[in-house]
Design an enzyme around this catalytic site. Structure first.
Site, PDB file in Angstrom:
ATOM      1  N   CYS A  74     -49.406 -74.354 -35.907  1.00 57.56           N
ATOM      2  CA  CYS A  74     -49.800 -74.714 -34.545  1.00 57.56           C
ATOM      3  C   CYS A  74     -48.573 -74.658 -33.643  1.00 57.56           C
ATOM      4  O   CYS A  74     -47.431 -74.706 -34.108  1.00 57.56           O
ATOM      5  CB  CYS A  74     -50.385 -76.123 -34.513  1.00 57.56           C
ATOM      6  SG  CYS A  74     -52.069 -76.250 -35.124  1.00 57.56           S
ATOM      7  N   GLU A  76     -47.460 -76.942 -31.815  1.00 58.39           N
ATOM      8  CA  GLU A  76     -46.696 -78.184 -31.962  1.00 58.39           C
ATOM      9  C   GLU A  76     -45.749 -78.088 -33.148  1.00 58.39           C
ATOM     10  O   GLU A  76     -44.650 -78.637 -33.148  1.00 58.39           O
ATOM     11  CB  GLU A  76     -47.651 -79.359 -32.186  1.00 58.39           C
ATOM     12  CG  GLU A  76     -48.556 -79.682 -31.009  1.00 58.39           C
ATOM     13  CD  GLU A  76     -49.855 -78.904 -31.019  1.00 58.39           C
ATOM     14  OE1 GLU A  76     -49.892 -77.802 -31.612  1.00 58.39           O
ATOM     15  OE2 GLU A  76     -50.825 -79.379 -30.417  1.00 58.39           O
TER      16      GLU A  76
HETATM   17  N1  THU Z   1     -53.803 -74.668 -32.337  1.00 60.06           N
HETATM   18  C1  THU Z   1     -52.575 -75.109 -31.927  1.00 60.06           C
HETATM   19  O1  THU Z   1     -51.613 -74.347 -31.848  1.00 60.06           O
HETATM   20  N2  THU Z   1     -52.453 -76.445 -31.631  1.00 60.06           N
HETATM   21  C2  THU Z   1     -53.477 -77.349 -31.655  1.00 60.06           C
HETATM   22  O2  THU Z   1     -53.247 -78.539 -31.459  1.00 60.06           O
HETATM   23  C3  THU Z   1     -54.845 -76.874 -31.909  1.00 60.06           C
HETATM   24  C4  THU Z   1     -54.971 -75.512 -32.480  1.00 60.06           C
HETATM   25  C5  THU Z   1     -53.939 -73.231 -32.688  1.00 60.06           C
HETATM   26  C6  THU Z   1     -54.096 -72.973 -34.164  1.00 60.06           C
HETATM   27  C7  THU Z   1     -54.781 -71.616 -34.157  1.00 60.06           C
HETATM   28  O3  THU Z   1     -53.785 -70.607 -34.130  1.00 60.06           O
HETATM   29  C8  THU Z   1     -55.550 -71.603 -32.860  1.00 60.06           C
HETATM   30  O4  THU Z   1     -55.062 -72.672 -32.081  1.00 60.06           O
HETATM   31  C9  THU Z   1     -57.050 -71.757 -33.046  1.00 60.06           C
HETATM   32  O5  THU Z   1     -57.352 -72.895 -33.786  1.00 60.06           O
END
Ligand code: THU
Length: 154
Positions: A74, A76
């Site tokens: 993610c 984060e």
């Molecule tokens: N995703 C994030 O980067 N941060 C979050 O808090 C929620 C989800 C990303 C993971 C994945 O690459 C995409 O969003 C779809 O779930």
């Protein structure tokens, strides 16, 4: 009912002190820039994250997906790695955005990652306004539970 309960029912948007306003704008801009660097061949859902640290610096990150799907990082996650690589620090304000520039709330795992480096008063800017990490991750397990000499007790 506490202010946090109000936030969670979506009835009020908690706005931080006015001197935070400029920071939110600056932070959101950095999150949007980070979002443009995302590697998202599988979901096509780019995310950018940005954190304001106690020393006034900003650290950002973007999501980096993986063919295994489950090993996707993610935004984060890459941001926290960048924070530590840059010398560490405590986060006082955090936000993340999607391709449309809309605020999204961090997933559960990322709330835990944020907790590790959060200042006690850390705020998170979401679509409903600003709230605390405590409101997003109540009764959390964190560094304060581990009696380690090199960790601040909080
Ligand atoms: N995703 C994030 O980067 N941060 C979050 O808090 C929620 C989800 C990303 C993971 C994945 O690459 C995409 O969003 C779809 O779930």
């Amino acid at each position: 009912m506490t202010q946090d309960d109000d936030f969670l029912t979506g009835r009020i948007a908690r706005i931080p002190a006015p001197d935070h306003d400029a920071d939110w704008e600056r932070l959101t801009t950095q999150a949007r820039i980070a979002m443009t660097r995302a590697y998202v061949p599988y979901s096509d859902y780019p995310v950018g994250a940005a954190a304001l640290l106690e020393d006034g610096s900003i650290i950002s990150g973007c999501n980096v997906e993986n063919a295994s799907y489950g090993l996707t990082l993610c935004a984060e996650c890459t941001m926290i790695g960048a924070l530590q690589m840059a010398g560490g620090g405590k986060i006082v304000a955090f936000t993340c955005v999607n391709r449309q520039g809309e605020y999204i709330t961090p997933c559960g795992r990322c709330r835990q990652l944020l907790l590790e480096f959060s200042a006690e008063t850390m705020h998170v800017r979401t679509a409903k306004g600003a709230t605390t990490l405590e409101a997003l991750l109540p009764e959390s397990f964190g560094p304060r539970h581990l009696e380690m000499n090199d960790l601040e007790t909080r």
